[in-house]
Design an enzyme around this catalytic site. Sequence first.
Site, PDB file in Angstrom:
ATOM      1  N   GLU A  94       1.191   3.838   1.926  1.00 45.92           N
ATOM      2  CA  GLU A  94       1.859   4.210   3.185  1.00 45.92           C
ATOM      3  C   GLU A  94       3.063   3.303   3.425  1.00 45.92           C
ATOM      4  O   GLU A  94       4.143   3.759   3.814  1.00 45.92           O
ATOM      5  CB  GLU A  94       0.891   4.075   4.376  1.00 45.92           C
ATOM      6  CG  GLU A  94      -0.394   4.867   4.252  1.00 45.92           C
ATOM      7  CD  GLU A  94      -1.498   4.090   3.551  1.00 45.92           C
ATOM      8  OE1 GLU A  94      -1.218   3.430   2.531  1.00 45.92           O
ATOM      9  OE2 GLU A  94      -2.645   4.154   4.024  1.00 45.92           O
ATOM     10  N   GLY A 134     -21.360   0.127 -30.742  1.00 41.02           N
ATOM     11  CA  GLY A 134     -22.151   0.757 -31.792  1.00 41.02           C
ATOM     12  C   GLY A 134     -23.294   1.565 -31.208  1.00 41.02           C
ATOM     13  O   GLY A 134     -23.443   1.662 -29.984  1.00 41.02           O
ATOM     14  N   PRO A 135     -24.102   2.163 -32.100  1.00 46.32           N
ATOM     15  CA  PRO A 135     -25.152   3.082 -31.648  1.00 46.32           C
ATOM     16  C   PRO A 135     -26.167   2.458 -30.680  1.00 46.32           C
ATOM     17  O   PRO A 135     -26.566   3.109 -29.726  1.00 46.32           O
ATOM     18  CB  PRO A 135     -25.846   3.506 -32.946  1.00 46.32           C
ATOM     19  CG  PRO A 135     -24.994   3.043 -34.062  1.00 46.32           C
ATOM     20  CD  PRO A 135     -24.025   2.040 -33.557  1.00 46.32           C
ATOM     21  N   LEU A 192      -8.908  -3.271 -29.927  1.00 48.24           N
ATOM     22  CA  LEU A 192      -9.275  -2.799 -28.580  1.00 48.24           C
ATOM     23  C   LEU A 192      -8.116  -2.809 -27.581  1.00 48.24           C
ATOM     24  O   LEU A 192      -8.328  -2.780 -26.376  1.00 48.24           O
ATOM     25  CB  LEU A 192     -10.476  -3.596 -28.048  1.00 48.24           C
ATOM     26  CG  LEU A 192     -11.727  -3.470 -28.927  1.00 48.24           C
ATOM     27  CD1 LEU A 192     -12.818  -4.447 -28.472  1.00 48.24           C
ATOM     28  CD2 LEU A 192     -12.270  -2.045 -28.922  1.00 48.24           C
ATOM     29  N   HIS A 210       0.852  -1.185   0.000  1.00 47.09           N
ATOM     30  CA  HIS A 210       0.000   0.000   0.000  1.00 47.09           C
ATOM     31  C   HIS A 210       0.890   1.237   0.000  1.00 47.09           C
ATOM     32  O   HIS A 210       2.088   1.164   0.305  1.00 47.09           O
ATOM     33  CB  HIS A 210      -0.915  -0.023   1.218  1.00 47.09           C
ATOM     34  CG  HIS A 210      -2.057  -0.988   1.075  1.00 47.09           C
ATOM     35  ND1 HIS A 210      -3.059  -1.097   2.004  1.00 47.09           N
ATOM     36  CD2 HIS A 210      -2.356  -1.873   0.099  1.00 47.09           C
ATOM     37  CE1 HIS A 210      -3.926  -2.020   1.610  1.00 47.09           C
ATOM     38  NE2 HIS A 210      -3.518  -2.511   0.457  1.00 47.09           N
TER      39      HIS A 210
HETATM   40  C1  AOF Z   1      -4.440   1.775   2.169  1.00 49.68           C
HETATM   41  N1  AOF Z   1      -3.438   2.132   1.316  1.00 49.68           N
HETATM   42  O1  AOF Z   1      -2.480   2.131  -0.676  1.00 49.68           O
HETATM   43  C2  AOF Z   1      -4.572   1.067  -0.484  1.00 49.68           C
HETATM   44  C3  AOF Z   1      -5.651   0.751   0.406  1.00 49.68           C
HETATM   45  O2  AOF Z   1      -5.919  -6.647  -0.158  1.00 49.68           O
HETATM   46  P1  AOF Z   1      -5.172  -5.435   0.275  1.00 49.68           P
HETATM   47  O3  AOF Z   1      -4.337  -5.663   1.495  1.00 49.68           O
HETATM   48  O4  AOF Z   1      -4.366  -4.819  -0.837  1.00 49.68           O
HETATM   49  O5  AOF Z   1      -6.261  -4.372   0.747  1.00 49.68           O
HETATM   50  C4  AOF Z   1      -7.123  -3.798  -0.197  1.00 49.68           C
HETATM   51  C5  AOF Z   1      -8.044  -2.817   0.499  1.00 49.68           C
HETATM   52  O6  AOF Z   1      -7.252  -1.837   1.191  1.00 49.68           O
HETATM   53  C6  AOF Z   1      -8.878  -2.037  -0.491  1.00 49.68           C
HETATM   54  O7  AOF Z   1     -10.139  -2.648  -0.682  1.00 49.68           O
HETATM   55  C7  AOF Z   1      -9.025  -0.681   0.169  1.00 49.68           C
HETATM   56  O8  AOF Z   1     -10.061  -0.680   1.137  1.00 49.68           O
HETATM   57  C8  AOF Z   1      -7.700  -0.536   0.876  1.00 49.68           C
HETATM   58  N2  AOF Z   1      -6.738   0.091  -0.045  1.00 49.68           N
HETATM   59  N3  AOF Z   1      -5.542   1.143   1.695  1.00 49.68           N
HETATM   60  O9  AOF Z   1      -4.344   2.002   3.372  1.00 49.68           O
HETATM   61  C9  AOF Z   1      -3.448   1.804   0.028  1.00 49.68           C
HETATM   62  N4  AOF Z   1      -4.599   0.675  -1.784  1.00 49.68           N
HETATM   63 ZN    ZN Z   2      -3.225  -0.138   3.731  1.00 43.34          ZN
END
Ligand code: AOF
Ligand code: ZN
Length: 342
Positions: free
Chosen positions: A64, A292-293, A227, A62
Amino acid sequence: GIYPAAENLNAAVVTAALARAIEGAVRFAGATSPNPPVGCVLLDAAGVVLAEGFHRKAGAPHAEAAAIAEARAAGLVSRVHTVVVTLEPCNHHGRTPPCADAILATPARRVVIGAPDPNPGVTGGGAARLAAAGLLVTFAGAMADERARQLALLSSRLIAPFAKQTVTGLPWVTVKQAVDADGNMVPPAGAKTFTSPASLTLAHRLRRRADAILTGSGTILADHPELTVRRVPDFAGKQRVLAILDRRGRVPADYIAAAEARGFSVVISENLTDSLQMLGERGVLEVLVEAGPSLTSSVLENGLWDEHVHIRKGDPDRVRIFRRANEFDDLNEAIFPPGEQE
Ligand code: AOF
Ligand code: ZN
């Protein structure tokens, strides 16, 4: 309280860091499904940037955790004072450990958050945990500073597709529609027209951001479209779903085989509702409708769209982007109804 006034918080420093976190995270919009793009900037007590980190892909650290790892590698982690992050830190064990724990393992004293996490299992949990541990936790949307509130909105908009898919189970639906000067998507026979290079590049940028492309059997039979993302660099290793509406089994097996060879996971559905439901279940955050439309107007007229990219071919093309009013563009409103801001 849990979300105290932004005392000691230098708004200019914090907003600059949040803007930087958002700008960095935007680069990964489309790369992270089923997770949201997230950015994080770490500041020392004087407001100097120590490190930044971004969520690049589901399963990867993540934002952080990535920022803290960078600070640690640079020998700067002991100076961390403020964590500025576009999304509320998680407090759950998913594919990765809780970011709240990673933050609590640093000397951080303050956390500034762009948007609350709309994930029901996560909302409020990370912020409350950090506040309970004695950190000053502030949502930018609750700050008096106008720029901070604008950036809170941008933080919400950054993850609107994630918020929609998390809350409703359905993907964010972007419709691309190109029409000729007379407003026709399909020009009269013999009068084939083309979009300009600029709108072609826009189309490929929209594909890059999308986790799925939705089209109909008619378009496939008429155009054999590739695509794929070609005019802009794609995310490495990204696999998209190609969703095809085909009630009568008209799409040839060799088209499907070729699409799979181009990296698509092909799914055929009999109707639009089933298709969108299936895409949401597969963790698609954003689907791009290139059809398409009749399929295009069915998505637009039934109110199933979120963004409508309308290209009128001409010299030059005229591009208009409409965004439907939605409940996901201001996630802070869910926790700070208007009038309750500090
Ligand atoms: C954060 N920081 O950069 C993100 C978050 O399966 P995991 O561990 O990757 O968790 C996914 C969930 O964590 C996602 O559904 C969302 O609620 C949160 N994403 N949280 O603190 C991050 N990408
Ligand atoms: Zn997190």
